[in-house]
Scaffold this motif. Structure first.
Motif, short mmCIF file in Angstrom:
data_model
loop_
_atom_site.label_atom_id
_atom_site.label_comp_id
_atom_site.label_asym_id
_atom_site.label_seq_id
_atom_site.Cartn_x
_atom_site.Cartn_y
_atom_site.Cartn_z
N LYS A 106 0.85 -1.19 0.00
CA LYS A 106 0.00 0.00 0.00
C LYS A 106 0.89 1.24 0.00
O LYS A 106 1.01 1.95 1.01
CB LYS A 106 -0.94 -0.01 1.20
N SER A 107 1.51 1.50 -1.15
CA SER A 107 2.48 2.59 -1.26
C SER A 107 2.36 3.26 -2.61
O SER A 107 1.80 2.70 -3.55
CB SER A 107 3.90 2.04 -1.09
N PHE A 108 2.91 4.46 -2.73
CA PHE A 108 2.89 5.18 -4.00
C PHE A 108 3.60 4.41 -5.11
O PHE A 108 3.09 4.33 -6.24
CB PHE A 108 3.51 6.56 -3.84
N PRO A 109 4.80 3.82 -4.86
CA PRO A 109 5.45 3.10 -5.95
C PRO A 109 4.63 1.94 -6.48
O PRO A 109 4.54 1.73 -7.70
CB PRO A 109 6.77 2.63 -5.32
N VAL A 110 4.01 1.16 -5.60
CA VAL A 110 3.20 0.03 -6.04
C VAL A 110 1.93 0.53 -6.73
O VAL A 110 1.50 -0.04 -7.75
CB VAL A 110 2.85 -0.90 -4.87
N LEU A 111 1.35 1.60 -6.23
CA LEU A 111 0.17 2.18 -6.87
C LEU A 111 0.50 2.62 -8.30
O LEU A 111 -0.29 2.38 -9.23
CB LEU A 111 -0.34 3.37 -6.06
N ALA A 112 1.65 3.24 -8.49
CA ALA A 112 2.04 3.69 -9.83
C ALA A 112 2.22 2.52 -10.77
O ALA A 112 1.74 2.52 -11.92
CB ALA A 112 3.33 4.52 -9.74
N ALA A 170 -6.72 2.56 -6.86
CA ALA A 170 -6.34 2.60 -8.27
C ALA A 170 -7.58 2.77 -9.15
O ALA A 170 -7.58 3.56 -10.11
CB ALA A 170 -5.57 1.34 -8.66
N ALA A 171 -8.65 2.04 -8.84
CA ALA A 171 -9.89 2.16 -9.61
C ALA A 171 -10.46 3.57 -9.52
O ALA A 171 -11.02 4.10 -10.49
CB ALA A 171 -10.92 1.14 -9.13
N SER A 172 -10.31 4.21 -8.37
CA SER A 172 -10.90 5.54 -8.17
C SER A 172 -10.18 6.62 -8.97
O SER A 172 -10.79 7.65 -9.30
CB SER A 172 -10.88 5.91 -6.68
N ILE A 173 -8.90 6.41 -9.29
CA ILE A 173 -8.14 7.44 -10.00
C ILE A 173 -7.88 7.08 -11.46
O ILE A 173 -7.54 7.96 -12.26
CB ILE A 173 -6.80 7.73 -9.29
N LEU A 174 -8.03 5.82 -11.82
CA LEU A 174 -7.77 5.40 -13.20
C LEU A 174 -8.84 5.99 -14.12
O LEU A 174 -10.03 5.76 -13.92
CB LEU A 174 -7.78 3.88 -13.28
N ARG A 175 -8.42 6.75 -15.10
CA ARG A 175 -9.35 7.41 -16.04
C ARG A 175 -10.44 8.18 -15.28
O ARG A 175 -11.59 8.23 -15.69
CB ARG A 175 -9.97 6.40 -17.00
#
Length: 384
Positions: free
Chosen positions: A91-97, A129-134
């Motif tokens: 649960k981190s920025f690098p993994v999210l990216a 990720a779903a909330s920010i993707l597109r």
């Protein structure tokens, strides 16, 4: 107040559906056996024409990914999968990216679904990720741990951790569907199952004294899966959380804050332990709830017997109850207070705690006396 202990499982029915009532964003929680192999049918009925990208971790994928892929393939919904490393560190920025890049490579479009297939870490990460993707794609939660089935998959909280604290970056983003397949719980380790049980007990402790009394009597049947006890515990927990979320989706009225019983203490302990195997989330919350009851008792708010019941029950099921139970070095009161100050409920620099007047009677205390809390934590950190 949460009261749903009278609702037991309809054992002759293959599954139970509970609706989280949020108007146009309402969604079903489906609880039952063998739901993973029917995922394609459920998604087709709930989110028509949505192709699916699965997000899971290596442990869950090795155990359960094959039937999920087969079901989505059969329904012609499968896009591919993204597999992350198990554990809170994901649960981190690098993994999210990296995850976001993978989902875009798979061709996920606005009308498609991200399927969060795992425990709380995967649900929080994939949901964010779903909330920010597109700017937002559909989300389906398929929780594979007891903790995720009764807590993190329901209610729309998504996010990642920061060094300053847990879940400090995220969004409220409701799923379109939650599928809680009770069969997958048989593959959990005893430690992971106990962690989930802490969140089950929370619903009794904060708003349903009868449910907690039932847990004290029949908890072993939930662990072994005998009879309908496990399903009843999951259904009661989901109904309780769904009702609170429907009343206070974004923690604006204060009702949803009650779900954080024990979490201000617990999240600070998790952060101190580095979000590692030294202390898992459910273990931290068990300690946190015991601390909340003991602190409430010492402030003259809660009967001594109720505080003792909480400690006794958690010890009986094998959950930790003391800060001294943390593996390795023990934090100081000053260290814990600094971490607690990052809690999302802090307002105007003042720490807000969920305290109790007894089992089943939690309330929000917005004005904690710092001196009394410091004195309490100093004593607890010394193990007395």
């Amino acid at each position: 107040m949460i009261r749903d202990s009278a609702s037991s499982s309809a054992e002759d029915e293959p599954e139970t559906t509970i609706t989280v009532a949020l108007g146009e964003r309402s969604y079903p929680i489906v609880i039952g056996e063998d739901l993973i192999s029917a995922t394609g049918r459920w998604i087709s009925a709930t989110v028509p024409n949505a192709r699916c990208a699965i997000v899971s971790d290596k442990t869950v994928a090795a155990l359960h990914l094959a039937p999920l892929k087969a079901s989505l393939d059969e329904a012609k919904l499968y896009l591919g999968e993204a597999i992350v490393t198990p554990g809170e560190a994901s649960k981190s920025f690098p993994v999210l990216a990296t995850l976001s890049e993978r989902l875009l490579e798979l061709g996920v479009e606005r009308g498609d679904c991200v399927v969060a297939f795992g425990g709380g870490v995967v649900g929080d990460l994939a949901g964010f990720a779903a909330s920010i993707l597109r700017r937002g794609v559909r989300l389906v939660q398929i929780p594979t741990t007891l903790l995720a089935q009764v807590d993190s998959s329901v209610g729309g909280k998504t996010g990642i951790d920061m060094p300053q604290g847990k879940n400090l970056i995220g969004a409220f983003y409701q799923p379109a569907l939650v599928l809680a397949d009770t069969n997958v719980l048989d593959t959990l380790t005893p430690r992971d199952f106990r962690c989930g049980y802490a969140e089950v007990a929370k619903y009794g402790l904060l708003g349903d004294a009868e449910f907690f009394a039932w847990l004290e009597q029949d908890w072993s049947d939930i662990f072994t899966g005998l009879g309908g006890a496990r399903r009843r515990a999951i259904e009661t927990s989901c109904r309780a959380k769904g009702a609170v979320v429907a009343e206070d989706e974004r923690e604006e009225s204060g009702a949803r804050a009650l779900l954080n019983l024990g979490h201000t203490f617990g999240h600070a302990l998790e952060a101190y332990a580095g979000y590692s195997d030294r202390l898992l989330h459910g273990e931290a919350i068990a300690i946190g709830m015991r601390l909340a009851f003991t602190f409430s008792f010492e402030q003259g708010l809660c009967p001594a017997d109720d505080a003792a019941r909480v400690k006794r029950h958690f010890e009986a099921v094998g959950l930790p109850t003391k800060i001294a139970d943390l593996l390795g070095e023990i934090p100081t009161a000053e260290q814990l207070l600094r971490l607690m100050a990052q809690d999302k409920k802090v307002k105007g620099g003042k720490l807000v705690l969920i305290l109790v007047r007894g089992v089943g009677a939690a309330f929000v205390e917005p004005d904690i006396d710092p001196a009394r809390l410091t004195q309490f934590l100093e004593k607890e950190c010394k193990g007395r």
